[in-house]
Design a protein around this motif. Structure first.
Motif, mmCIF file in Angstrom:
data_model
loop_
_atom_site.group_PDB
_atom_site.id
_atom_site.type_symbol
_atom_site.label_atom_id
_atom_site.label_comp_id
_atom_site.label_asym_id
_atom_site.label_seq_id
_atom_site.Cartn_x
_atom_site.Cartn_y
_atom_site.Cartn_z
ATOM 1 N N VAL A 28 0.837 -1.196 0.000
ATOM 2 C CA VAL A 28 0.000 0.000 0.000
ATOM 3 C C VAL A 28 0.873 1.247 0.000
ATOM 4 N N GLU A 29 0.504 2.198 -0.845
ATOM 5 C CA GLU A 29 1.125 3.519 -0.890
ATOM 6 C C GLU A 29 0.038 4.541 -0.593
ATOM 7 N N ARG A 30 0.214 5.345 0.448
ATOM 8 C CA ARG A 30 -0.805 6.307 0.855
ATOM 9 C C ARG A 30 -0.352 7.729 0.558
ATOM 10 N N ALA A 35 -5.277 5.650 -0.930
ATOM 11 C CA ALA A 35 -4.313 4.572 -0.762
ATOM 12 C C ALA A 35 -4.275 3.762 -2.049
ATOM 13 N N ARG A 36 -3.093 3.655 -2.612
ATOM 14 C CA ARG A 36 -2.909 2.842 -3.829
ATOM 15 C C ARG A 36 -2.459 1.447 -3.412
#
Length: 205
Positions: A28-30, A35-36
């Motif tokens: 997860v990239e926030r 959030a991606r």
């Protein structure tokens, strides 16, 4: 692609699923309110969780939602506002359509299974169904091959006890629709639903 919203159950978060992969393979990239979710093996985006979506667009409906032009615009606006360069495109065809059960016969090797011939508009699919309430003449929601269910299950062409099955006839519970009955059985649709067209658009329309 699946779009899911449950303001009461999980809060003001729009869940956008592009591809289902095991949780252990997902990172997860926030950034801000987005959030991606991506595949740690190749970096491919598999979904987005958009928090406070109502700040951009009020969401009418609960459960799986159709990807309307307005909702697509809101998703891409949220990505842009939170510094994501990616955009979402609408799929060419719906993964959930209205089908009509033309024929129902007993499975040759399973008492509780039925073999159904289901008209989905441009073609007739053979679908093996275990619902006790499936009958000829019903309109039903059909998950096409390639669809991802809210549970994470991907619909594939398969053989069930030796019989080919292409797609799945769905219950309200499987589609996470509001007020889904607890009793087992597929969702039987009324006459306002049109065979071959997007089920979610008609349900929420």
């Amino acid at each position: 692609m699946n779009i899911f919203y449950n303001g009461t159950g999980i809060g003001d978060v729009l869940l956008v699923s592009l591809k289902e992969i095991p949780k252990e393979e997902r990172l997860v990239e926030r950034k801000g309110d987005v959030a991606r979710l991506f595949d740690k093996r190749n970096g491919q985006t598999v979904g987005f969780n958009i928090f406070n979506i109502s700040n951009i667009k009020s969401i009418n409906g609960t459960g799986m939602l159709p990807l309307t032009d307005e909702l697509l615009e809101a998703i891409n606006k949220a990505l842009e506002h939170n510094d994501f360069e990616e955009t979402i495109e609408a799929p060419k065809e719906s993964n959930f359509v209205v089908g009509y059960v033309k024929e129902k016969s007993k499975h040759p090797d399973a008492d509780k299974l039925s073999v159904c011939q289901v008209d989905v508009g441009e073609e007739t699919l053979q679908i093996v169904c275990g619902a006790p309430n499936i009958e000829e003449g019903q309109k039903v929601p059909v998950a096409m091959v390639g669809a991802s269910m809210p549970t994470g299950m991907n619909i594939k062409a398969a053989k069930l006890r030796g019989v080919e099955s292409t797609g799945m006839i769905c219950s309200a519970k499987e589609l996470v629709l509001p007020d889904a009955p607890r009793e087992k059985g597929i969702l039987v649709l009324d006459d306002r639903f049109k065979v071959g067209e997007d089920f979610l658009e008609q349900y929420h329309g």
